[in-house]
Write an enzyme that holds these catalytic residues in place. Structure first.
Site, mmCIF file in Angstrom:
data_model
loop_
_atom_site.group_PDB
_atom_site.id
_atom_site.type_symbol
_atom_site.label_atom_id
_atom_site.label_comp_id
_atom_site.label_asym_id
_atom_site.label_seq_id
_atom_site.Cartn_x
_atom_site.Cartn_y
_atom_site.Cartn_z
ATOM 1 N N SER A 102 -5.457 -10.359 9.991
ATOM 2 C CA SER A 102 -4.842 -11.204 10.780
ATOM 3 C C SER A 102 -3.515 -10.551 11.263
ATOM 4 C CB SER A 102 -4.604 -12.664 10.337
ATOM 5 O OG SER A 102 -3.545 -12.772 9.252
ATOM 6 N N HIS A 128 -9.740 -14.944 6.380
ATOM 7 C CA HIS A 128 -9.707 -14.093 5.158
ATOM 8 C C HIS A 128 -11.023 -14.787 4.334
ATOM 9 C CE1 HIS A 128 -5.399 -13.142 4.972
ATOM 10 N NE2 HIS A 128 -6.050 -12.127 5.822
ATOM 11 N N GLN A 171 -4.967 -20.309 6.713
ATOM 12 C CA GLN A 171 -5.406 -18.912 6.164
ATOM 13 C C GLN A 171 -4.974 -19.011 4.552
ATOM 14 O OE1 GLN A 171 -4.646 -15.072 8.298
ATOM 15 N NE2 GLN A 171 -3.105 -14.839 6.651
ATOM 16 N N GLU A 172 -4.035 -19.611 4.168
ATOM 17 C CA GLU A 172 -3.625 -19.462 2.792
ATOM 18 C C GLU A 172 -2.943 -20.618 2.214
ATOM 19 O OE1 GLU A 172 -1.093 -16.013 2.390
ATOM 20 O OE2 GLU A 172 -2.212 -14.948 3.882
ATOM 21 N N GLU A 196 -8.305 -12.434 -0.597
ATOM 22 C CA GLU A 196 -7.007 -12.410 -1.375
ATOM 23 C C GLU A 196 -7.350 -12.755 -2.663
ATOM 24 O OE1 GLU A 196 -3.717 -13.465 0.831
ATOM 25 O OE2 GLU A 196 -3.951 -11.704 2.102
ATOM 26 N N ASP A 219 0.152 -20.509 4.495
ATOM 27 C CA ASP A 219 0.337 -19.571 5.432
ATOM 28 C C ASP A 219 -0.780 -19.984 6.598
ATOM 29 O OD1 ASP A 219 0.581 -17.644 7.421
ATOM 30 O OD2 ASP A 219 -0.081 -15.871 5.994
ATOM 31 N N GLU A 262 4.322 -20.448 6.365
ATOM 32 C CA GLU A 262 4.386 -19.351 7.228
ATOM 33 C C GLU A 262 3.661 -19.184 8.427
ATOM 34 O OE1 GLU A 262 3.189 -16.009 4.540
ATOM 35 O OE2 GLU A 262 2.431 -14.758 6.143
ATOM 36 N N ASP A 302 5.907 -14.287 9.983
ATOM 37 C CA ASP A 302 5.333 -13.044 9.692
ATOM 38 C C ASP A 302 4.705 -12.250 10.856
ATOM 39 O OD1 ASP A 302 3.182 -11.143 9.122
ATOM 40 O OD2 ASP A 302 1.647 -12.887 8.396
ATOM 41 N N LYS A 359 6.421 -6.820 5.224
ATOM 42 C CA LYS A 359 5.209 -6.090 5.053
ATOM 43 C C LYS A 359 5.607 -4.582 5.433
ATOM 44 C CE LYS A 359 1.796 -9.798 5.860
ATOM 45 N NZ LYS A 359 0.939 -10.239 7.019
ATOM 46 N N SER A 396 5.428 -8.737 0.830
ATOM 47 C CA SER A 396 4.195 -9.139 1.081
ATOM 48 C C SER A 396 3.190 -8.091 1.146
ATOM 49 C CB SER A 396 4.020 -10.088 2.356
ATOM 50 O OG SER A 396 2.552 -10.312 2.441
ATOM 51 N N HIS A 397 2.011 -8.031 0.362
ATOM 52 C CA HIS A 397 0.901 -7.349 0.560
ATOM 53 C C HIS A 397 0.145 -7.589 1.795
ATOM 54 C CE1 HIS A 397 -2.283 -10.840 -0.802
ATOM 55 N NE2 HIS A 397 -1.097 -11.244 0.065
ATOM 56 N N ARG A 398 -1.263 -6.848 2.013
ATOM 57 C CA ARG A 398 -1.887 -7.158 3.150
ATOM 58 C C ARG A 398 -3.270 -7.713 2.548
ATOM 59 N NH1 ARG A 398 0.514 -5.766 8.113
ATOM 60 N NH2 ARG A 398 -1.021 -7.502 8.633
ATOM 61 N N SER A 399 -4.227 -8.381 3.635
ATOM 62 C CA SER A 399 -5.312 -8.642 2.788
ATOM 63 C C SER A 399 -6.385 -7.622 2.596
ATOM 64 C CB SER A 399 -6.172 -9.721 3.893
ATOM 65 O OG SER A 399 -6.031 -9.043 5.115
ATOM 66 N N LYS A 405 4.573 -12.297 -2.414
ATOM 67 C CA LYS A 405 3.294 -12.780 -1.956
ATOM 68 C C LYS A 405 2.221 -11.813 -2.229
ATOM 69 C CE LYS A 405 1.503 -13.887 2.231
ATOM 70 N NZ LYS A 405 1.139 -14.678 3.494
HETATM 71 P P1 PGA Z 1 -3.210 -9.812 6.898
HETATM 72 O O1 PGA Z 1 -2.770 -11.499 6.263
HETATM 73 O O2 PGA Z 1 -2.964 -8.875 5.663
HETATM 74 O O3 PGA Z 1 -4.596 -10.089 6.992
HETATM 75 O O4 PGA Z 1 -2.492 -9.764 8.176
HETATM 76 C C1 PGA Z 1 -1.721 -11.747 5.538
HETATM 77 C C2 PGA Z 1 -0.556 -12.706 5.882
HETATM 78 O O5 PGA Z 1 -1.109 -13.228 7.339
HETATM 79 O O6 PGA Z 1 0.367 -13.090 5.498
HETATM 80 ZN ZN ZN Z 2 0.973 -14.481 7.194
#
Ligand code: PGA
Ligand code: ZN
Length: 417
Positions: A41, A154, A162-163, A204, A241, A282, A309, A334, A361-364, A385
């Site tokens: 995303s 995800h 999403q989260e 994730e 998120d 988020e 984000d 990120k 933050s990581h990524r998906s 995250k």
């Molecule tokens: P993405 O999602 O790594 O798929 O962009 C993570 C997020 O939105 O924080």
């Molecule tokens: Zn996000």
């Protein structure tokens, strides 16, 4: 120590798609290795992830062009630079690319070189990466935002958000935070199964039960927290998120069979925050809906962490605009959204200097790389995250933080603030 050589290769990420890994070799033989993650995303203004056009390989997702950029273009300019000169390395990469969004060489190629350099430098000095990047002041262990229920892009369920995350704010140490969270994670699995939902996990590592309503997800999480004897007063708080850009079309937010304007959506968040122990949201608003961001920040910004984000994409220009226009009060960081370590730290610094929180933050789509754990401690930002408590590409980040906490010993600090 001088850079002697670099070498890029194609490896696979946690979704089984290709990504780039770079080895940087110093004149004394020491090697620094880094690989880069990939989002699903993604924000519209992220730096460009270079993929091959060749549909015959990996359905066009190969990264041979990025690898070629490292081995044949970047290598010539980087070889011979002193490895501890991270800003020279990064600015060489930025200038060599010459575009605003790193579309010539690819942000994936550039970031892999940037991170591998820092790792080689730290190894050469025989110090951990967090210490190399953060100096003697690095000591704050981040509160993890652990994504226990996955939805949106995800997961293959009907959840639009999403989260759904738990924040173990009441723990005394990172180690304890992880134990408490793992207990909740396992109790959540039992609760999901008892309700006859599927307990498979999403991208994730959080559960992806076939539910539709975000409030049901929040209720399941609260049940899980309470069933292992914790409370949402002192032990855990909740984070979301929304990734609202994914369901914003023609100035309307379409989710859970509703169609809301940003005004109405803001009111919905106020109601949700009044009802649930949510302290962080988020991307509650689309990256294109600046008025919606301003409105929500005015309404909720003094009560809840509102994290940009897609809105900021770790880009100082966009963060600075957001600060001026009073949008959000925290920045998701990120490294692959911007492409170099130097720019990543600039974004964190800009957030902190303006009273915004920064969350690493990581990524998906992830790899075994643990650089973000080190950046979190190096920057003393206090939050990370990195997904859920299943799937090793997520756990590897949390496990690295356990190691860092034990290296820090008594100087480690863990506190939500
Ligand atoms: P993405 O999602 O790594 O798929 O962009 C993570 C997020 O939105 O924080
Ligand atoms: Zn996000």
């Amino acid at each position: 120590m001088i850079i002697k050589n670099l070498f890029a290769r194609e490896i696979l990420d946690s979704r089984g798609y290709p990504t780039i890994e770079v080895d940087i070799k110093l004149c004394n033989g020491i090697i620094g290795r880094a690989s880069v993650p990939s989002g699903a995303s993604t924000g519209k203004l992220e730096a460009l992830e270079l993929r091959d056009e060749d549909q015959k390989r990996y359905f066009g997702k190969g990264v041979l062009n990025a690898i070629n950029a490292v081995n044949n273009i970047i290598a010539k300019e980087i070889i011979g630079i002193e490895i501890t000169d991270q800003s020279l390395i990064d600015y060489t990469l930025i200038t060599l690319d010459g575009t605003k969004n790193k579309s010539k060489l690819g942000a994936n190629a550039i970031l892999a070189v940037s991170l591998a350099s820092a790792k080689a430098a730290a190894t050469n000095l025989s110090i951990p990466l967090y210490r190399y990047l953060g100096g003697t002041c690095a000591k704050v262990m981040p509160v993890p935002l652990i994504n226990v229920i996955n939805g949106g892009l995800h997961a293959d369920n009907k959840l639009d958000f999403q989260e759904f995350m738990i924040l173990p704010i009441g723990a005394k140490t990172f180690n304890e935070a992880l134990r408490m969270s793992a207990e909740v994670f396992h109790s959540l699995r039992d609760i999901i199964k008892k309700k006859n939902y599927n307990a498979n996990v999403g991208d994730e590592g959080g559960f992806a039960p076939d539910i539709e309503k975000s409030e049901e997800a929040l209720n399941l999480i609260i049940m899980a927290i309470e069933s292992v004897g914790y409370s949402t007063l002192n032990d855990f708080k909740l984070g979301l998120d929304i990734a609202a850009s994914t369901f914003y079309k023609n100035k309307v937010y379409k989710f859970e069979n509703r169609e809301l304007t940003s005004d109405e959506l803001s009111q919905y968040y106020c109601d949700l925050v009044a009802k649930y122990p949510i302290i962080s949201i988020e991307d509650p608003i689309s990256e294109e809906d600046y008025n919606g961001w301003k409105l929500l920040t005015a309404k909720l910004g003094d009560k809840v962490q509102l994290v940009g984000d897609d809105l900021f994409v770790t880009n100082c220009e966009l963060i600075s605009r957001g600060i001026k226009e009073k949008m959000a009060n925290a920045v998701l960081i990120k490294p692959n959204q911007i492409g170099t370590l130097t720019e990543t730290f600039n974004a964190i610094k800009m957030a902190h200097m303006n009273g915004y929180k920064a969350i690493i933050s990581h990524r998906s789509g992830e790899t075994e790389d643990t650089t973000i754990s080190h950046i979190a401690v190096a920057s003393n930002c206090g939050q990370i995250k990195a997904g859920s408590l299943s799937r090793s590409e997520r756990l590897v980040k949390y496990n690295e933080l356990i190691r860092i906490e034990s290296l820090l010993g008594k100087s480690a600090q863990y506190e939500f603030y």
